[in-house]
Design a protein around this motif. Structure first.
Motif, PDB file in Angstrom:
ATOM      1  N   ILE A   1      -3.849  -0.193  -9.665  1.00  0.00           N
ATOM      2  CA  ILE A   1      -3.291   0.273  -8.394  1.00  0.00           C
ATOM      3  C   ILE A   1      -4.363   0.926  -7.538  1.00  0.00           C
ATOM      4  O   ILE A   1      -4.464   0.673  -6.323  1.00  0.00           O
ATOM      5  CB  ILE A   1      -2.133   1.261  -8.653  1.00  0.00           C
ATOM      6  N   ILE A   2      -5.195   1.747  -8.143  1.00  0.00           N
ATOM      7  CA  ILE A   2      -6.246   2.432  -7.379  1.00  0.00           C
ATOM      8  C   ILE A   2      -7.275   1.423  -6.871  1.00  0.00           C
ATOM      9  O   ILE A   2      -7.755   1.535  -5.726  1.00  0.00           O
ATOM     10  CB  ILE A   2      -6.902   3.531  -8.239  1.00  0.00           C
ATOM     11  N   LYS A   3      -7.598   0.416  -7.684  1.00  0.00           N
ATOM     12  CA  LYS A   3      -8.505  -0.635  -7.210  1.00  0.00           C
ATOM     13  C   LYS A   3      -7.886  -1.378  -6.031  1.00  0.00           C
ATOM     14  O   LYS A   3      -8.577  -1.714  -5.063  1.00  0.00           O
ATOM     15  CB  LYS A   3      -8.826  -1.620  -8.358  1.00  0.00           C
ATOM     16  N   PHE A   4      -6.585  -1.631  -6.122  1.00  0.00           N
ATOM     17  CA  PHE A   4      -5.888  -2.282  -5.013  1.00  0.00           C
ATOM     18  C   PHE A   4      -5.979  -1.428  -3.752  1.00  0.00           C
ATOM     19  O   PHE A   4      -6.260  -1.932  -2.651  1.00  0.00           O
ATOM     20  CB  PHE A   4      -4.423  -2.519  -5.389  1.00  0.00           C
ATOM     21  N   LEU A   5      -5.750  -0.124  -3.876  1.00  0.00           N
ATOM     22  CA  LEU A   5      -5.799   0.765  -2.711  1.00  0.00           C
ATOM     23  C   LEU A   5      -7.201   0.823  -2.109  1.00  0.00           C
ATOM     24  O   LEU A   5      -7.362   0.863  -0.884  1.00  0.00           O
ATOM     25  CB  LEU A   5      -5.333   2.170  -3.104  1.00  0.00           C
ATOM     26  N   ALA A   6      -8.227   0.815  -2.967  1.00  0.00           N
ATOM     27  CA  ALA A   6      -9.613   0.842  -2.469  1.00  0.00           C
ATOM     28  C   ALA A   6      -9.926  -0.416  -1.665  1.00  0.00           C
ATOM     29  O   ALA A   6     -10.714  -0.379  -0.711  1.00  0.00           O
ATOM     30  CB  ALA A   6     -10.586   0.975  -3.643  1.00  0.00           C
ATOM     31  N   ILE A   7      -9.286  -1.532  -2.035  1.00  0.00           N
ATOM     32  CA  ILE A   7      -9.498  -2.788  -1.302  1.00  0.00           C
ATOM     33  C   ILE A   7      -8.661  -2.813  -0.031  1.00  0.00           C
ATOM     34  O   ILE A   7      -9.156  -3.114   1.053  1.00  0.00           O
ATOM     35  CB  ILE A   7      -9.145  -3.991  -2.216  1.00  0.00           C
ATOM     36  N   SER A   8      -7.366  -2.488  -0.152  1.00  0.00           N
ATOM     37  CA  SER A   8      -6.477  -2.582   1.010  1.00  0.00           C
ATOM     38  C   SER A   8      -6.852  -1.582   2.101  1.00  0.00           C
ATOM     39  O   SER A   8      -6.597  -1.813   3.287  1.00  0.00           O
ATOM     40  CB  SER A   8      -5.021  -2.375   0.575  1.00  0.00           C
TER      41      SER A   8
ATOM     42  N   LYS B   1      -9.468  -1.210   3.439  1.00  0.00           N
ATOM     43  CA  LYS B   1     -10.425  -1.833   4.352  1.00  0.00           C
ATOM     44  C   LYS B   1      -9.735  -2.658   5.438  1.00  0.00           C
ATOM     45  O   LYS B   1     -10.392  -3.152   6.351  1.00  0.00           O
ATOM     46  CB  LYS B   1     -11.392  -2.717   3.568  1.00  0.00           C
ATOM     47  N   SER B   2      -8.414  -2.813   5.328  1.00  0.00           N
ATOM     48  CA  SER B   2      -7.673  -3.592   6.327  1.00  0.00           C
ATOM     49  C   SER B   2      -7.232  -2.698   7.480  1.00  0.00           C
ATOM     50  O   SER B   2      -6.675  -1.620   7.271  1.00  0.00           O
ATOM     51  CB  SER B   2      -6.455  -4.252   5.677  1.00  0.00           C
ATOM     52  N   ILE B   3      -7.453  -3.168   8.685  1.00  0.00           N
ATOM     53  CA  ILE B   3      -7.063  -2.398   9.871  1.00  0.00           C
ATOM     54  C   ILE B   3      -5.558  -2.215   9.929  1.00  0.00           C
ATOM     55  O   ILE B   3      -5.035  -1.255  10.522  1.00  0.00           O
ATOM     56  CB  ILE B   3      -7.586  -3.100  11.158  1.00  0.00           C
ATOM     57  N   GLN B   4      -4.811  -3.126   9.288  1.00  0.00           N
ATOM     58  CA  GLN B   4      -3.351  -3.079   9.342  1.00  0.00           C
ATOM     59  C   GLN B   4      -2.773  -1.863   8.612  1.00  0.00           C
ATOM     60  O   GLN B   4      -1.649  -1.455   8.885  1.00  0.00           O
ATOM     61  CB  GLN B   4      -2.776  -4.371   8.757  1.00  0.00           C
ATOM     62  N   VAL B   5      -3.527  -1.323   7.658  1.00  0.00           N
ATOM     63  CA  VAL B   5      -3.009  -0.189   6.890  1.00  0.00           C
ATOM     64  C   VAL B   5      -3.724   1.105   7.256  1.00  0.00           C
ATOM     65  O   VAL B   5      -3.557   2.119   6.579  1.00  0.00           O
ATOM     66  CB  VAL B   5      -3.127  -0.443   5.369  1.00  0.00           C
ATOM     67  N   TYR B   6      -4.494   1.072   8.323  1.00  0.00           N
ATOM     68  CA  TYR B   6      -5.265   2.258   8.717  1.00  0.00           C
ATOM     69  C   TYR B   6      -4.360   3.479   8.843  1.00  0.00           C
ATOM     70  O   TYR B   6      -4.665   4.565   8.329  1.00  0.00           O
ATOM     71  CB  TYR B   6      -5.976   1.980  10.044  1.00  0.00           C
ATOM     72  N   HIS B   7      -3.219   3.315   9.535  1.00  0.00           N
ATOM     73  CA  HIS B   7      -2.333   4.456   9.789  1.00  0.00           C
ATOM     74  C   HIS B   7      -1.740   5.027   8.511  1.00  0.00           C
ATOM     75  O   HIS B   7      -1.527   6.234   8.392  1.00  0.00           O
ATOM     76  CB  HIS B   7      -1.212   4.036  10.740  1.00  0.00           C
TER      77      HIS B   7
ATOM     78  N   SER C   1       0.841  -1.214   0.000  1.00  0.00           N
ATOM     79  CA  SER C   1       0.000   0.000   0.000  1.00  0.00           C
ATOM     80  C   SER C   1       0.870   1.255   0.000  1.00  0.00           C
ATOM     81  O   SER C   1       0.623   2.198  -0.768  1.00  0.00           O
ATOM     82  CB  SER C   1      -0.924   0.001   1.219  1.00  0.00           C
ATOM     83  N   ASP C   2       1.904   1.254   0.861  1.00  0.00           N
ATOM     84  CA  ASP C   2       2.795   2.406   0.943  1.00  0.00           C
ATOM     85  C   ASP C   2       3.519   2.641  -0.383  1.00  0.00           C
ATOM     86  O   ASP C   2       3.623   3.777  -0.871  1.00  0.00           O
ATOM     87  CB  ASP C   2       3.804   2.188   2.064  1.00  0.00           C
ATOM     88  N   ALA C   3       3.990   1.542  -0.979  1.00  0.00           N
ATOM     89  CA  ALA C   3       4.728   1.660  -2.244  1.00  0.00           C
ATOM     90  C   ALA C   3       3.829   2.204  -3.355  1.00  0.00           C
ATOM     91  O   ALA C   3       4.253   3.070  -4.140  1.00  0.00           O
ATOM     92  CB  ALA C   3       5.280   0.285  -2.641  1.00  0.00           C
ATOM     93  N   TYR C   4       2.613   1.716  -3.425  1.00  0.00           N
ATOM     94  CA  TYR C   4       1.713   2.143  -4.507  1.00  0.00           C
ATOM     95  C   TYR C   4       1.275   3.593  -4.318  1.00  0.00           C
ATOM     96  O   TYR C   4       1.159   4.348  -5.296  1.00  0.00           O
ATOM     97  CB  TYR C   4       0.500   1.225  -4.577  1.00  0.00           C
ATOM     98  N   ILE C   5       1.006   3.991  -3.088  1.00  0.00           N
ATOM     99  CA  ILE C   5       0.619   5.390  -2.839  1.00  0.00           C
ATOM    100  C   ILE C   5       1.762   6.319  -3.241  1.00  0.00           C
ATOM    101  O   ILE C   5       1.562   7.306  -3.966  1.00  0.00           O
ATOM    102  CB  ILE C   5       0.235   5.595  -1.361  1.00  0.00           C
ATOM    103  N   GLN C   6       2.965   5.990  -2.781  1.00  0.00           N
ATOM    104  CA  GLN C   6       4.106   6.858  -3.079  1.00  0.00           C
ATOM    105  C   GLN C   6       4.406   6.900  -4.574  1.00  0.00           C
ATOM    106  O   GLN C   6       4.742   7.959  -5.123  1.00  0.00           O
ATOM    107  CB  GLN C   6       5.344   6.373  -2.312  1.00  0.00           C
ATOM    108  N   SER C   7       4.276   5.760  -5.239  1.00  0.00           N
ATOM    109  CA  SER C   7       4.583   5.731  -6.677  1.00  0.00           C
ATOM    110  C   SER C   7       3.582   6.577  -7.469  1.00  0.00           C
ATOM    111  O   SER C   7       3.969   7.305  -8.389  1.00  0.00           O
ATOM    112  CB  SER C   7       4.576   4.290  -7.195  1.00  0.00           C
ATOM    113  N   LEU C   8       2.304   6.505  -7.089  1.00  0.00           N
ATOM    114  CA  LEU C   8       1.296   7.303  -7.798  1.00  0.00           C
ATOM    115  C   LEU C   8       1.473   8.793  -7.524  1.00  0.00           C
ATOM    116  O   LEU C   8       1.363   9.623  -8.434  1.00  0.00           O
ATOM    117  CB  LEU C   8      -0.120   6.870  -7.380  1.00  0.00           C
ATOM    118  N   VAL C   9       1.742   9.127  -6.264  1.00  0.00           N
ATOM    119  CA  VAL C   9       1.948  10.530  -5.919  1.00  0.00           C
ATOM    120  C   VAL C   9       3.156  11.085  -6.666  1.00  0.00           C
ATOM    121  O   VAL C   9       3.119  12.198  -7.219  1.00  0.00           O
ATOM    122  CB  VAL C   9       2.116  10.696  -4.393  1.00  0.00           C
TER     123      VAL C   9
END
Length: 966
Positions: free
Chosen positions: A306-313, A315-321, A274-282
Motif C-alpha cells: 500500500i505504501i509503495k502504491f501511495l509513493a507511486i500515485s 506523482k499523479s496530478i489527479q491526486v494532488y489535492h 489513493s483515498d481508500a488506502y490512506i484512510q485504511s492505513l490511518v
C-alpha cells in the motif's frame, strides 16, 4: 512390468530411507525405472491422489517433476502422443480434490511440457480448458484453470486470460486459498509484463491490453473494498494491491506521455484507490489495538504494498489535492509509526552492523529494499518532489518532534513553540512510541529531506536554529541508535553545518571520530555510520578547508579502527583521503604502519583457517596499490612508503602460504615505474621471484611487467652478472615448460630480447641463450607471438653485443644467418618491424659486408607492411573506430603485452633508421649493382626513400606493387 506397490517401495526408500547412500541408490533406481517405463507417469499420478498417505502422495508428485525432465532429456523421442496423454493426466489431476502442494508439483511438471512444446501441440487445448473451466463456475475446475494459467505465456491471443480476470467476479464465495491463487496468478502475469527491460516509452500490445482493460480495472477496485489488515484475507489483499501498484508504476513512470492521449480506466479510479488506502492505513494505526511490533509478516507485506502504491500515485496530478489534504495524517499516522526502527534493526545495530548500515544507506539513496521502511522513504521523496510545501512541512515537523524528544529526555518544560506537537498527544507517535525511536526517526527523515533543503532558505534557518540549540546535547546523547542516526544526519547535512573556523564544526568532526573509535566497545554500526558520514564530507570539495586541520587525526582514527573492521566503505574512505589531501610525513608513516599491520593480522587469522579473511587482505592491498599513483605521495614520500610496505615483502619468500604475492609484485612494479629506478629493497626482491614463478606453475603473469621494469630501469642492478644469470634462469624455467603455453614462452623470450638489447653480456651467457633458442626453433611453433620472437633474440644481439653475436653465428657454419634474415615473414607491425630494421641497421653500420639482396628485399617488405599498418591505424583513429575483434584471443593477448612493454627500440623510427643506414652503406656497397636484376625492388626502394623522415603523418601515399611470389 513394475506395479504400483513396487513404485511405492522405491519412493519410500528414496525419500524416507535412513542411510544417505541407500537413499541415493534408491533415487537413481526410481528415476531409471520411470525413464524406462511408459506407464510410470500414470502410476505416479495415481499415487499422488492417495488420501490415506499424504506424505507418499507429495513425494510421488515430486517424482513426477523429475520423471518428466528425464523424458524430455532422454535420447529416445518423447513422442507427441505420450506428451498429450501426460498433459491430459495433469489437467485431470489439477481438477481433483488434492492438496495445493501436490497441485503445485503437477503444475511444475506441466510447465516443463509447455516449454518443450515448440510446435504448440496442446497449448491451444490448455487455453480452451481454462475458458471452459471458469465458465463452469465449479471451484475445483476454476482452480485447475488458475494452475494451468501459471504455465502459459501470454501472447496477443489473450481471450483465455480475460477469463482469468473475469474469474475475480465469482471467487468471493470460494475458499481463501482459491482467492489467493487467483490474485497470485494475476500478479505473476503482470509482473512478467511490466518488470521486463523496455527501451520504448510506448507500451507493448500486451501491456496495452492490461492498461486499457476496463474489466481488470473494475475487478481490482471491487477487491479494494475487501481490504483488511486482519484475518485470512491478508495474502489475497497483498497480491491485489501489488497488481495495482505494477500497473500504476508503468502508467505514471514508463508510459506517462503515451497514456495521456488515450483514455485509461485506471487513471479514472486513482483518486478512489489513493483515498481508500490512506484512510485504511490511518484507521489501522489509530486503532486502540495497534502495536507496530505486533505486526505479522502478512500484515507487513500488505502495508508495504500500500505504501509503495501511495509513493507511486503521489506523482499523479489527479491526486494532488488528496495528498495535500492528508499530509498531516500521513506524516503522523503512517510515516512516523512505520519509519521508526524495528526490533530487528535495533538488534542488527550490535549483531549485524553491516546490514544495519546497508539498510540505512539504501533508505537514503535508492530505496531498493522491499520493506516498509524503504517504501516510506519513497513516499517522503515523492511528497518532496510533487506536493508543494512538503519540504518545509517535513523539515519543520521533524525538527519539532526531535526538539520535543530532547526536552522530554532533559525533563524540561515543553516550550510554547512545540504547542503543535502537544495538540497531537493522543496520537500513536506521542502516546506509544519510545522517545528514542521518535528521535532517531526524526533525524533519519531529516537526512532524507536534506537533498532538498539547499534550495529552501527559510527551511535552512529553522534547521540551523535547531542545531544551535540542541547540537551540543545531541553530541553527548547516550543511546547508540540515536548516535548512529546523528552520524547519518551530520553526513547528510555536512555542507550546511560544517564551516571553516567554527568551533561547533570541529566538535561535530570530533564526535564522528569518537564514533569511529566506538568499535572498541563493539559498537560497529556506529563506527560504520560515522565512516559513511566522513566519506560524504571528504567527497564535498567545498569542505576541504574545514578538514585540513583535522584530516591527519581522522586518518589515524580510521586506520586504527580498520584493524577490527570488515566494512567495505572503510577501506574506500581511507584510500580517498590519501588521494585528496596532502599529509604530513609523520601521519603518513603512522597510518601506513597500521595498514600493514592490518594485512599481517588478517594473514595470521587466514593461516588459522579463517578463509573469509582473504577478502579483507585484498581490500587492504587495494589501498596500498593505489598509493604509487598519488602525486602527493610519490615521489615525495617514496622512502617512507617503501620502508613501511617492505615489511610485507618477506611473505614472498614463501608465496604458497599467501594469496597476495601478485599484489606485492604489482606494488613493486608501480613503484619502479613511477620512480624510474630500482631501490635496494626492490633489488633484493628480484632474487625471491623464482618461488613465485614456481607457484604460478611457470607462467609470468604480473612478473612480466615487473621484470620488464627491472631490466629497463635497473642499469646498476644488471651490471651484476649474478643478476643477469638469475633472471635468465627464471626465464629459462618458463621457457622449459611448454605445457604452460607458447604465449608464456613468447613473453620470456621478449624479456631476453630486452636484456640483450640493453646490456653487454659475456660470450658464455650469449652462447648459452643462443643455443637454447636454436634448439627451440627446430621444433614446431604454433603461436605467432612466439614465432615472431625466436629469431628476434639474435637480431637483439646486433645492438649491444654485435661482435659476440656474429662470432656465434659464424660458428654455426653460416646457415643461421639466412634464417635470421628470413624471420621477416613472421614480423608483426610495430615492435617486430622496429627490431628487425633497427637491429640489422646496427649490424650494417659497422659490418656493411653482411648486406645482401635478400636482406634488402626483406627490409622493403617489412617497411611496406609497417607503412600500410600506419595508414590503416591513422584511418581507424580518425573514424574513432576500434577493431576489437580483429585478433583471436592469442593475438589479442600478445597485442596487450606489447602495448605495456617498455623498451628503447620503440624510441626509434624504423624509416629514419633505414634511411640513415642506407646512406651510410652506399659509401662502401654498390647498391645499384646489387639490385640491377630486380626492377621491382629498385622501384619499391626508391619510393620508400621518399618518405619524409621528419613527419610521419605527411608521408606520401605509396602505391607499392605486391611482389610476386617466386
Amino acid at each position: 512390468m513394475i506395479n504400483q506397490q513396487e513404485y511405492t517401495n522405491m519412493i519410500i526408500m528414496a525419500f524416507q530411507g535412513k542411510e544417505s547412500g541407500a537413499r541415493k541408490k534408491a533415487e537413481e533406481l526410481l528415476i531409471q525405472t520411470c525413464q524406462n517405463d511408459v506407464r510410470s507417469i500414470d502410476i505416479l499420478c495415481e499415487l499422488s491422489t492417495q488420501q490415506n498417505d499424504q506424505l507418499l502422495a507429495e513425494q510421488a508428485a515430486i517424482t513426477i517433476i523429475t520423471a518428466v525432465k528425464k523424458f524430455i532429456a532422454n535420447t529416445k523421442p518423447y513422442v507427441v502422443e505420450m506428451r498429450l496423454h501426460h498433459v491430459d493426466l495433469f489437467v485431470q489431476m489439477l481438477s481433483k480434490q488434492i492438496s495445493d502442494k501436490i497441485k503445485s508439483s503437477i503444475q511444475q511438471a506441466l510447465q516443463q511440457l509447455v516449454c518443450y512444446d515448440k510446435q504448440n501441440h496442446f497449448k491451444t487445448q490448455l487455453k480452451q480448458h481454462i475458458i471452459q473451466s471458469i465458465e463452469s463456475r465449479l471451484e475445483n475446475m476454476v482452480v485447475s484453470a488458475f494452475f494451468i494459467a501459471e504455465t502459459l505465456q501470454l501472447d496477443t491471443q489473450w481471450e483465455w486470460f480475460q477469463s482469468i480476470i473475469k474469474a475475480g467476479k465469482i471467487i468471493d464465495s470460494f475458499s481463501q486459498s482459491t482467492k489467493v491463487l487467483w490474485a497470485k496468478v494475476l500478479f505473476n502475469q503482470l509482473n512478467k509484463q511490466f518488470t521486463t527491460y523496455q527501451i520504448s516509452f510506448v507500451p507493448e500490445p500486451i501491456q496495452q491490453y492490461f492498461i486499457y482493460n476496463e474489466e481488470l480495472c473494475q475487478v481490482l477496485i471491487l477487491k479494494t473494498q475487501q481490504l483488511t489488515f486482519v484475518g485470512e484475507d491478508l495474502d489475497y489483499c497483498h497480491f491485489v494491491v501489488a497488481s495495482q501498484r505494477l500497473i500504476y508504476d508503468s502508467i505514471l513512470k514508463q508510459f506517462k506521455d503515451a497514456i495521456i492521449a488515450k483514455k485509461c480506466p485506471f487513471l479514472d479510479i486513482i483518486c478512489i484507490l489513493s483515498d481508500a488506502y490512506i484512510q485504511s492505513l490511518v484507521a489501522f494505526t489509530m486503532s486502540q489495538n495497534f502495536q507496530k511490533d505486533n505486526i505479522n509478516q502478512n500484515q507487513s507485506n500488505l502495508i508495504n504494498e500500500i505504501i509503495k502504491f501511495l509513493a507511486i500515485s503521489c506523482k499523479s496530478i489527479q491526486v494532488y489535492h488528496i495528498f495535500a489534504e492528508y499530509r498531516m495524517a500521513i506524516f503522523i499516522d503512517i510515516i512516523l509509526p512505520f519509519f521508526s526502527s524495528t526490533q530487528k534493526e535495533i538488534n542488527d545495530l550490535i549483531d549485524d552492523p553491516n546490514e544495519f548500515v546497508q539498510l540505512t544507506q539504501d533508505i537514503l539513496d535508492e530505496q531498493k529494499s522491499d520493506i516498509i521502511k524503504s517504501s516510506i522513504a519513497q513516499l517522503i521523496i515523492a511528497y518532496c518532489q510533487q506536493i508543494d510545501g512538503s519540504i518545509s512541512f517535513f523539515t519543520s515537523f521533524s525538527i519539532l518532534a526531535a526538539s520535543y524528544c530532547i526536552q522530554k529526555v532533559q525533563n524540561t518544560e515543553i516550550k510554547e513553540q512545540l504547542g503543535l506537537i502537544m495538540e497531537l498527544k493522543e496520537h500513536y507517535f506521542l502516546k506509544s512510541m519510545n522517545i528514542n525511536l521518535l528521535l532517531e526517526s526524526s533525524l533519519l527523515i531529516l537526512s532524507i529531506v536534506s537533498n532538498y533543503l539547499t534550495q529552501r532558505n527559510e527551511v535552512g534557518l529553522i534547521f540551523k536554529s535547531f542545531i544551535n540549540e540542541y547540537g551540543d546535547y545531541l553530541l553527548n546523547y547516550s543511546i547508540p541508535l540515536v548516535k548512529a542516526r546523528l552520524c547519518t544526519f551530520i553526513g547528510s547535512f555536512c555542507k550546511t553545518i560544517l564551516h571553516e573556523k567554527e568551533e561547533f564544526s570541529y566538535s561535530l568532526l570530533k564526535f564522528l571520530m569518537n564514533q569511529i573509535q566506538s568499535q572498541k566497545n563493539d559498537q560497529f554500526a556506529n563506527c560504520y555510520c560515522a565512516i559513511e558520514a566522513i566519506k560524504n564530507i571528504i567527497e564535498e570539495p567545498s569542505l576541504e578547508k574545514v578538514l585540513e586541520s583535522s584530516i591527519g587525526q581522522i586518518l589515524l582514527v580510521l586506520c586504527e579502527s580498520l584493524l577490527q573492521s570488515d566494512f567495505e566503505v572503510h577501506f574506500e574512505t581511507i584510500k580517498q583521503i590519501y588521494k585528496t589531501f596532502k599529509l604530513e610525513a609523520s601521519i603518513l608513516d603512522q597510518s601506513l604502519g597500521l595498514i600493514v599491520l592490518k594485512i599481517q593480522k588478517e594473514q595470521q587469522l587466514l593461516e588459522q583457517g579463517q578463509t573469509e579473511r582473504q577478502i579483507l587482505i585484498n581490500q587492504t592491498w587495494n589501498i596500498l596499490k593505489a598509493l604509487p599513483e598519488i602525486e602527493n605521495i610519490i615521489p615525495v614520500h617514496f622512502n617512507l612508503l617503501e620502508k613501511r610496505v617492505s615489511v610485507l615483502y618477506k611473505y614472498i619468500i614463501n608465496p604458497n602460504i599467501i594469496d597476495f604475492d601478485e599484489d606485492i609484485v604489482y606494488f613493486i612494479s608501480q613503484l619502479i615505474f613511477k620512480t624510474k629506478f630500482i631501490s635496494d629493497y626492490q633489488a633484493e626482491m628480484l632474487f625471491q621471484c623464482n618461488k613465485v614463478i614456481e607457484k604460478q606453475k611457470f607462467t609470468l603473469g604480473q612478473l612480466f611487467e615487473l621484470f620488464n621494469y627491472y631490466i629497463y630501469y635497473g642499469k646498476t642492478l644488471f651490471q651484476n652478472i649474478k643478476a643477469q644469470e638469475f633472471l635468465i634462469q627464471i626465464l629459462e624455467s618458463v621457457f622449459n615448460n611448454p605445457h604452460r603455453g607458447e604465449a608464456s614462452q613468447g613473453e620470456a623470450i621478449l624479456l631476453i630480447h630486452l636484456l640483450i638489447q640493453e646490456y653487454q653480456l659475456s660470450q658464455e651467457v650469449l652462447a648459452y641463450i643462443y643455443t637454447k633458442i636454436l634448439q627451440r626453433s627446430q621444433f614446431e611453433v604454433k603461436n605467432d607471438f612466439l614465432r615472431a620472437r625466436l629469431m628476434g633474440v639474435y637480431i637483439s644481439g646486433f645492438i649491444q653485443n654485435c661482435p659476440q653475436t656474429l662470432a656465434w653465428i659464424e660458428q654455426q657454419q653460416g646457415f643461421i644467418y639466412d634464417h635470421i634474415i628470413d624471420s621477416s615473414k613472421h614480423c608483426q607491425p610495430d615492435y617486430d618491424s622496429q627490431l628487425y630494421v633497427y637491429g640489422f641497421c646496427q649490424l650494417l653500420f659497422k659490418n656493411p659486408q653482411h648486406l645482401n639482396i635478400t636482406l634488402l628485399q626483406n627490409f622493403v617488405s617489412v617497411l611496406k607492411k609497417q607503412y600500410h599498418h600506419d595508414l590503416k591505424k591513422a584511418k581507424d583513429d580518425n573514424n574513432d573506430s576500434e577493431d576489437m575483434f580483429a585478433f583471436n584471443d592469442e593475438l589479442e593477448d600478445a597485442k596487450i603485452t606489447m602495448e605495456t612493454f617498455l623498451c628503447n627500440i620503440n624510441k626509434y623510427n624504423e624509416f629514419d633508421q633505414f634511411h640513415l643506414t642506407y646512406q651510410q652503406i652506399r659509401k662502401t656497397i654498390n647498391i645499384p649493382e646489387l639490385i640491377q636484376n630486380d626492377p621491382i625492388l629498385k622501384k619499391d626502394l626508391d619510393e620508400l626513400l621518399k618518405i619524409n623522415k621528419f613527419n610521419q603523418e605527411s608521408r606520401i601515399i605509396l602505391k607499392l606493387k605486391k611482389r610476386k611470389q617466386p
